[in-house]
Write a protein that holds these residues in place. Structure first.
Motif, short mmCIF file in Angstrom:
data_model
loop_
_atom_site.label_atom_id
_atom_site.label_comp_id
_atom_site.label_asym_id
_atom_site.label_seq_id
_atom_site.Cartn_x
_atom_site.Cartn_y
_atom_site.Cartn_z
N UNK A 1 41.10 35.84 44.26
CA UNK A 1 39.67 35.65 44.07
C UNK A 1 39.16 36.66 43.04
N UNK A 2 39.04 36.24 41.80
CA UNK A 2 38.41 37.07 40.78
C UNK A 2 36.89 37.03 40.91
N UNK A 3 36.38 35.88 41.34
CA UNK A 3 34.94 35.67 41.43
C UNK A 3 34.61 35.12 42.82
N UNK A 4 34.22 35.99 43.73
CA UNK A 4 33.93 35.54 45.09
C UNK A 4 32.60 34.82 45.19
N UNK A 5 31.64 35.18 44.32
CA UNK A 5 30.36 34.49 44.27
C UNK A 5 30.05 34.16 42.81
N UNK A 6 29.05 33.31 42.63
CA UNK A 6 28.66 32.95 41.25
C UNK A 6 27.92 34.09 40.57
N UNK A 7 27.62 35.15 41.31
CA UNK A 7 26.94 36.31 40.74
C UNK A 7 27.87 37.51 40.70
#
Length: 263
Positions: free
Chosen positions: A154-160
């Motif tokens: 998971x490089x990006x867990x949320x869109x922010x």
């Protein structure tokens, strides 16, 4: 056929990111980066059909009004495998234009995410985006489980998740969700609560996870894109436009700090 179509893949990558380039008109004011969803669709609209949506009503066949980079992640991993550096040639070719990102569902997640990473981006437009599909952030999200369980890293867990300190004008975010899908509304509320820049959500009445297609079938998507992309119209102007077209909706907005740069 659309002219000058090309694909770019990360050399040596196990997972291949495909970027399809459409040249647009040399006098276009904006460039667009469109991120596809899990089935390489954009809001239930096929690639070739969506290309026509980005064309003017009187446009020449085979040419889009705006330069566009269509991005697909294969297989779908909520863009955790996508390298935004692949878009640098497109951005350099259009360094005299403001850029708008857009996408639907997983693509909407990416549109918000990479608007915080890529220079020149002034706005993200997201149809039915997720704030996160990571179980630690949104354990109630059970859709797309077959894709989510396949994400190894998971490089990006949320869109922010991306750092917002890229310099320059920071983008705003304009979201569209259907009022009939409670999960989509929860995601939109989470995005508004956590976004550090101005963000607004239009909850379109009588829609599900197919808002873009719904608006297109009503003939409203092209003029809406003209306002959102070419005019970078403020939220109030977009709301007035939708009311004039008899679109029923609720409008949710965040309240970023006074130090946040707006458009």
């Amino acid at each position: 056929m659309i002219a000058q179509r090309s694909s770019i893949c990360a050399e040596g990558a196990t997972l291949c990111e495909t970027i399809t380039l459409l040249p647009g008109h040399p006098e276009a004011q904006r460039a667009v980066i469109a991120f596809a969803g899990v089935q390489a669709m954009l809001g239930g609209i096929a690639f070739s059909e969506f290309a026509k949506t980005l064309s003017p009503a009187d446009g020449t066949a085979g040419e889009v009004a705006r330069p566009v980079a269509f991005v697909r992640e294969i297989p779908s991993r909520w863009y955790n495998t996508f390298d935004p550096a692949l878009l640098e040639p497109f951005l350099r070719a259009h360094d005299d234009r403001a850029v708008v990102t857009l996408g639907n569902s997983m693509g909407g997640f990416a549109a918000i995410l990479f608007s915080l990473v890529l220079p020149q981006v002034r706005r993200s437009i997201a149809f039915c985006p997720q704030f996160s599909v990571h179980p630690d952030h949104c354990p109630w999200e059970s859709r797309w489980r077959e894709f989510v369980t396949a994400i190894d890293s998971w490089r990006f867990e949320t869109c922010l998740s991306a750092p917002p300190d890229r310099g320059g004008v920071r983008p705003d975010h304009v979201l569209f969700c259907g009022s009939d899908v409670a999960a989509d509304i929860r995601h939109a509320e989470a995005i508004l609560a956590n976004a550090g820049t101005p963000a607004a959500t239009f909850l379109i009445h009588g829609c599900g996870h197919d808002v873009a297609r719904h608006l297109k079938l009503r003939g409203l998507l092209v003029p809406l894109f003209d306002q959102l992309i070419d005019d970078l119209a403020p939220v109030d102007a977009i709301a007035d436009h939708l009311r004039q077209q008899d679109v029923s909706f609720d409008l949710l907005q965040n309240a970023p700090s006074a130090s946040t740069a707006a458009l």
